[in-house]
Enzyme design. Structure first.
Site, PDB file in Angstrom:
ATOM      1  N   ASP A 109       0.516  -1.263   0.128  1.00  0.00           N
ATOM      2  CA  ASP A 109      -0.311   0.028  -0.063  1.00  0.00           C
ATOM      3  C   ASP A 109       1.230   1.646   0.131  1.00  0.00           C
ATOM      4  O   ASP A 109       1.676   1.543   0.803  1.00  0.00           O
ATOM      5  CB  ASP A 109      -0.967  -0.340   1.436  1.00  0.00           C
ATOM      6  CG  ASP A 109      -2.300   0.672   0.991  1.00  0.00           C
ATOM      7  OD1 ASP A 109      -3.186   0.548   1.130  1.00  0.00           O
ATOM      8  OD2 ASP A 109      -1.460   2.157   1.191  1.00  0.00           O
ATOM      9  N   HIS A 139      -9.859  -5.814  -3.550  1.00  0.00           N
ATOM     10  CA  HIS A 139      -9.095  -4.939  -3.367  1.00  0.00           C
ATOM     11  C   HIS A 139      -8.946  -5.609  -1.669  1.00  0.00           C
ATOM     12  O   HIS A 139     -10.131  -5.331  -1.039  1.00  0.00           O
ATOM     13  CB  HIS A 139      -7.956  -3.941  -2.886  1.00  0.00           C
ATOM     14  CG  HIS A 139      -8.107  -2.854  -2.491  1.00  0.00           C
ATOM     15  ND1 HIS A 139      -8.870  -2.268  -3.358  1.00  0.00           N
ATOM     16  CD2 HIS A 139      -8.060  -2.350  -1.453  1.00  0.00           C
ATOM     17  CE1 HIS A 139      -9.185  -1.250  -2.960  1.00  0.00           C
ATOM     18  NE2 HIS A 139      -8.824  -0.789  -1.418  1.00  0.00           N
ATOM     19  N   HIS A 150      -6.782  -5.468   2.041  1.00  0.00           N
ATOM     20  CA  HIS A 150      -6.047  -5.161   2.804  1.00  0.00           C
ATOM     21  C   HIS A 150      -5.702  -6.386   4.055  1.00  0.00           C
ATOM     22  O   HIS A 150      -6.181  -7.047   4.588  1.00  0.00           O
ATOM     23  CB  HIS A 150      -6.170  -4.415   4.151  1.00  0.00           C
ATOM     24  CG  HIS A 150      -6.481  -2.817   2.686  1.00  0.00           C
ATOM     25  ND1 HIS A 150      -6.436  -1.753   2.694  1.00  0.00           N
ATOM     26  CD2 HIS A 150      -8.117  -2.703   2.296  1.00  0.00           C
ATOM     27  CE1 HIS A 150      -7.129  -0.781   1.897  1.00  0.00           C
ATOM     28  NE2 HIS A 150      -8.228  -1.580   1.700  1.00  0.00           N
TER      29      HIS A 150
HETATM   30  P1  5GP Z   1      -9.994   1.088   0.256  1.00  0.00           P
HETATM   31  O1  5GP Z   1     -10.660   2.305   0.541  1.00  0.00           O
HETATM   32  O2  5GP Z   1     -10.305   1.456  -1.610  1.00  0.00           O
HETATM   33  O3  5GP Z   1      -9.738   0.160   0.383  1.00  0.00           O
HETATM   34  O4  5GP Z   1      -7.784   0.954   0.308  1.00  0.00           O
HETATM   35  C1  5GP Z   1      -7.404   1.852  -1.037  1.00  0.00           C
HETATM   36  C2  5GP Z   1      -6.076   1.441  -0.780  1.00  0.00           C
HETATM   37  O5  5GP Z   1      -5.023   1.739  -1.803  1.00  0.00           O
HETATM   38  C3  5GP Z   1      -5.882   2.528   0.554  1.00  0.00           C
HETATM   39  O6  5GP Z   1      -4.584   1.855   1.347  1.00  0.00           O
HETATM   40  C4  5GP Z   1      -4.409   3.889  -0.785  1.00  0.00           C
HETATM   41  O7  5GP Z   1      -3.457   3.906   0.257  1.00  0.00           O
HETATM   42  C5  5GP Z   1      -4.424   2.289  -1.263  1.00  0.00           C
HETATM   43  N1  5GP Z   1      -3.787   3.525  -2.843  1.00  0.00           N
HETATM   44  C6  5GP Z   1      -3.989   4.145  -3.612  1.00  0.00           C
HETATM   45  N2  5GP Z   1      -3.705   4.732  -4.639  1.00  0.00           N
HETATM   46  C7  5GP Z   1      -2.725   3.767  -4.525  1.00  0.00           C
HETATM   47  C8  5GP Z   1      -1.007   2.913  -5.438  1.00  0.00           C
HETATM   48  O8  5GP Z   1      -1.713   4.357  -6.520  1.00  0.00           O
HETATM   49  N3  5GP Z   1      -0.739   2.621  -5.283  1.00  0.00           N
HETATM   50  C9  5GP Z   1      -0.644   2.032  -3.466  1.00  0.00           C
HETATM   51  N4  5GP Z   1       0.663   1.175  -3.802  1.00  0.00           N
HETATM   52  N5  5GP Z   1      -1.962   2.231  -2.828  1.00  0.00           N
HETATM   53  C10 5GP Z   1      -2.464   3.222  -3.562  1.00  0.00           C
END
Ligand code: 5GP
Length: 123
Positions: A35, A106, A108
């Site tokens: 992340d 995704h 985590h």
């Molecule tokens: P969500 O809130 O959708 O479950 O989590 C999205 C995750 O994607 C967040 O933890 C954020 O830090 C991560 N993220 C967003 N953009 C990028 C990116 O360009 N590269 C990576 N490696 N992680 C990302």
């Protein structure tokens, strides 16, 4: 149920090689990478390579091969991170109420510290 997939989302762009990522595991159907804003000492995202928005979308429409690959990839990443002994957390946010930021499935994988209680009260 039908799901609308936005192929301009950031993880679709990572899969197309348009944006770099710190890859942990690359399999025929799944990609795991760190992340960009880690919330624990180890914070890895595991995504399917197919165009799925959420876990329920994936469960409904993915092939058995994709599902097996994805679940095994989560296990493989845990093995690579060495988290089994001390524990870890798996989170899959979905949609508005799940506060999903990126509309490509995704999970985590979070590890390396006490994760605290599962949910904070909403504001
Ligand atoms: P969500 O809130 O959708 O479950 O989590 C999205 C995750 O994607 C967040 O933890 C954020 O830090 C991560 N993220 C967003 N953009 C990028 C990116 O360009 N590269 C990576 N490696 N992680 C990302």
């Amino acid at each position: 149920m039908s799901y609308d997939y936005d192929d301009q989302n950031i993880f679709a762009r990572i899969l197309r090689g348009e944006i770099p990522n710190d890859t942990v595991l690359d399999t025929p159907h799944s990609l795991a990478f760190r992340d960009i804003a880690p919330q624990a000492p180890a914070h890895v995202l595991v995504i399917p390579k197919g165009a799925y928005v959420t876990f329920d979308h994936f469960a409904q429409d993915a092939s058995d091969a994709e599902i097996v690959d994805y679940v095994r990839s989560v296990g493989e990443v845990c093995k690579m991170l060495g988290v089994a002994a001390d524990g870890w957390r798996l989170i899959a946010n979905a949609g508005r109420d799940g506060v999903q930021e990126v509309p490509h499935l995704h999970v985590h994988i979070l590890a390396g510290r006490d994760m605290g209680r599962m949910l904070e009260p909403a504001d």
